[in-house]
Design an enzyme around this catalytic site. Structure first.
Site, PDB file in Angstrom:
ATOM      1  N   GLU A  44       0.922  -1.195  -0.027  1.00  0.00           N
ATOM      2  CA  GLU A  44      -0.024  -0.118   0.007  1.00  0.00           C
ATOM      3  C   GLU A  44       0.865   1.270   0.065  1.00  0.00           C
ATOM      4  OE1 GLU A  44      -2.869  -0.422   3.122  1.00  0.00           O
ATOM      5  OE2 GLU A  44      -4.243  -1.428   1.810  1.00  0.00           O
TER       6      GLU A  44
ATOM      7  N   GLU B 235      -6.584  -8.006  -0.208  1.00  0.00           N
ATOM      8  CA  GLU B 235      -6.742  -7.835   1.185  1.00  0.00           C
ATOM      9  C   GLU B 235      -8.305  -7.622   1.359  1.00  0.00           C
ATOM     10  OE1 GLU B 235      -4.731  -5.155   3.694  1.00  0.00           O
ATOM     11  OE2 GLU B 235      -2.586  -5.548   2.832  1.00  0.00           O
TER      12      GLU B 235
END
Ligand code: GAL
Length: 669
Positions: free
Chosen positions: A150, A307
């Site tokens: 991320e 995720e």
């Protein structure tokens, strides 16, 4: 197929074995096998374990876990481990810590505490990546690479002196001459003219609004700086393991990074989706939009849901669990929108650290739990879905999404604080209510697969983008754009002579002035050919015609009678212009009529609003996903669809009954 090593729907999650004694690892393997896990993301936050002291590497524990995975036929999505530098990096290189716009340095102690232009961070991260790639390149468990994690999620901009120096280099490459920069930034305003490059700073905290073009360039520069980090790791991996796919996990609408640019450097797109279970259908629509955006980044290639939470997260103020069935439903939603893999954060709920109250596939209470049994059920069901791999979501409608235009639109000192995503959602949500598939496309992207292209609030328009629209319409496409579009060029400089200058010929209108609505104000619009008044909000403006015909006019205020909705015919195509935000129902009707005209039909007509239907197709078969987003049973008429529900194994035709949060995946050959 993302990788022929794993020709199945991916199923698994972030696995952090370094947080557990090795005695737990064997149990992990047993439970992963039981749950049908075939892929785990490993090593994401392991830098300090892999390089406990500068230059001293310890791969022994990773060797053991990689071997265990291979023995258990579980593949590794191996991370480059650069997401959270070990404490020694900050000790040896305090300048590697990022700095905010007020000049405050962040401390280590959480994660992502690195400046994207730090030479020390870059070289250490690159070295670790190189060593990992060399060590595991032939390991049988290794299926793909997970670069960092991320990017920019906590620190999207750094304002330190190193970044300032790099910014100047970046600007020199972009503008060449200081006078060129002065022109592009409009520095004649407020005495901002620069005499030498060294005077230029990041847009740090200043008495009032910083130069907008400087702010915009800084966003570009930061995006590029972080992208360089990703590229430097990607290049190392490509050199050492040319055959292995690589990705980094995106965050949907995430503003700071231009994912259209980023996706080009990746073999496949993956992203992390965390809708709030307490928020209902709007959150479901947001997840759908994000899935569609992620699918669109690489021209419709399957993506991976890297995720999602098995149940609750830990980072909202109140963290609501997913009730029984919701995690399964939202996983199928990702598949329905084009995912070929479903993974979670994380395998085992942590015992310690800031995320210890985040759900895990294996909860604190262990395997005899609701969450683990739902995980197992899904893991086994997904084995029936290998057929969907590589199928595509056919879309005839696209919404333009432009990160740069968003950055510019959302800068300060504007007529009103328009939010780009909110503007896109107004149109996306209407298409979704019509159950019509939507792609997202960059302004200079390929419009040729689409019959209808919507470009709400496209504030910044580059010449190439305008040309793309012009060609699309000339060749028969239908285009729609809205207020405050085409206002500035790429330097955030207003295009004078009547907005939106570059699109004026396509739209057949020009705008003289704006009237943004303060919160709560509503206006009305008179639709031609109807007696009804339609409500509108957000914006009004004074529109003049230069070729278009009027479909609706403002009905109140000092510009009553002036156009609110227009249509221009150009060549074979048409262009609509919306000068205000119409009430939801009107936008829905407008798009429904346009789609009917263009013969764009939903896969199922007239279905309950809590039902979502999506189609994935490949030459041999079509797959109809029917998702019940309500906690009540629902019945759906399958109309022309016939086939086999891959989940129940039963024939599907006529009427389909779905339980609360129920799902069907109907294969039709
Ligand atoms: C993601 C992140 C994970 C974990 C997760 C918790 O944003 O990539 O490492 O922090 O959130 O929801």
């Amino acid at each position: 197929m993302i990788t022929s090593r794993l020709p199945h729907v991916f199923f698994g999650g972030d696995y952090n074995p370094e947080q557990w004694p090795e005695s737990v690892w064997l149990e992990d393997m047993r439970l992963m096998r039981e749950a049908g896990v075939n892929l785990v993301s490993i090593g994401i936050f392991s830098w300090a374990k892999l390089e406990p002291r500068p230059g001293e590497y310890d791969f022994a524990w990773l060797d053991r876990i990689m071997d265990l995975l291979a023995k258990n036929a579980i593949f590794a999505d191996l991370a480059t481990a650069s997401a959270s530098p070990p404490p020694w990096l900050a000790r040896l290189h305090p300048e590697s810590l990022p700095q905010n716009a007020s000049g405050t340095r962040y401390f280590p102690g959480a994660r992502q505490h690195y400046c994207p232009n730090s030479a020390a961070y870059k070289s250490r991260a690159a070295e670790l990546t190189r060593r990992l790639a060399r060590r595991y390149k032939d390991h049988p468990a290794l299926a793909m690479w997970h670069i960092n994690n991320e990017y920019a999620c906590h620190v999207s901009e750094c304002f330190c002196d190193v970044c300032a120096a790099e910014f100047r280099v970046w600007l020199q490459a972009r503008y060449g001459l200081i006078d060129e920069l002065n022109r592009a930034w409009g520095t004649a305003f407020w005495s901002q003219q620069y005499s030498t490059w060294n005077e230029i700073l990041p847009p740090r905290k200043a008495p009032t609004f910083c130069n907008p073009a400087q702010q915009l360039d800084y966003k570009r520069f930061m995006n590029d700086s972080v992208f360089e980090l990703c590229l430097s790791e990607a290049n190392i991996l490509k050199q050492i393991t040319p055959g292995l796919p690589l990705t980094t996990n995106f965050m949907g609408w995430f503003k700071p990074l231009d994912y259209f640019q980023w996706a080009k450097a990746l073999d496949f797109v993956s992203w992390d989706s965390y809708p709030d279970p307490s928020l209902g259908m709007s959150e479901v629509a947001n997840a759908a939009a994000n899935h569609d955006l992620m699918r669109s980044l690489k021209g419709g290639q399957p993506f991976v849901l890297m995720e999602q939470a098995p149940s609750a997260v830990n980072w909202r103020t109140v963290n609501v669990p997913k009730p029984p069935g919701l995690m399964r439903l939202w996983s199928y939603q990702a598949l329905a929108h084009g995912a070929d893999g479903i993974l979670y954060f994380q395998w085992r709920a942590a015992q310690a650290g800031a995320e210890k109250f985040h759900s895990g596939m294996v909860p604190h209470a262990g395997e005899n739990t609701r969450v683990f049994s739902e995980i197992k059920q899904l893991g086994h069901e997904l084995k029936k879905l290998d057929g969907i791999l590589d199928s595509r979501v056919p879309a005839q409608v696209a919404i333009v999404m432009d990160w740069q235009s968003r950055w510019a639109l959302e800068l300060d000192s504007h007529p009103a604080p328009l939010q780009y995503v909110q503007q896109l959602r107004h149109y996306y949500d209407a298409m979704r209510e019509l159950n019509i598939a939507v792609d997202f496309v960059a302004p200079e992207g390929d419009f040729s697969p689409y019959k209808l292209v919507l470009a709400p609030a496209l504030y910044l328009v580059r010449y190439g983008g305008a040309e793309n629209v012009r060609m699309f319409v000339a060749r028969g496409g239908t285009f729609l754009t809205t207020f405050f579009s085409g206002i500035v060029d790429e330097n955030d400089t207003v295009q004078t002579g009547g907005y939106p200058l570059l699109l004026r010929d396509v739209l057949g209108v020009w705008v003289e002035e704006w009237d943004p609505f303060p919160p709560g104000r509503r206006g009305t619009v008179q639709v031609h050919g109807s007696r009804d008044l339609v409500a509108c909000d957000t914006w009004g403006e004074v529109v003049h015609l230069c070729g278009a015909k009027v479909l609706a006019t403002f009905a109140d205020g000092w510009y009553a009678g002036k156009p609110a909705l227009t249509l221009n015919k150009v060549g074979e195509g048409r262009a609509f212009y919306c000068a205000t935000q119409f009430e939801r129902g009107f936008t829905l009707g407008l798009l429904e009529n346009i789609c009917a005209d263009l013969k764009i039909a939903p896969p199922l007509e007239k279905i309950p609003s809590s039902i979502e239907v999506c189609v994935r197709s490949k030459p041999e078969a079509d797959y109809l996903f029917v998702l019940n987003h309500s906690d009540m049973p629902q019945t759906v008429k399958l109309q022309k669809w016939k086939g086999v529900d891959l989940l129940s194994g039963k024939k599907a035709a006529g009427t389909l009954k779905l339980g609360p949060f129920g799902v069907a995946v109907i294969e039709s050959k």
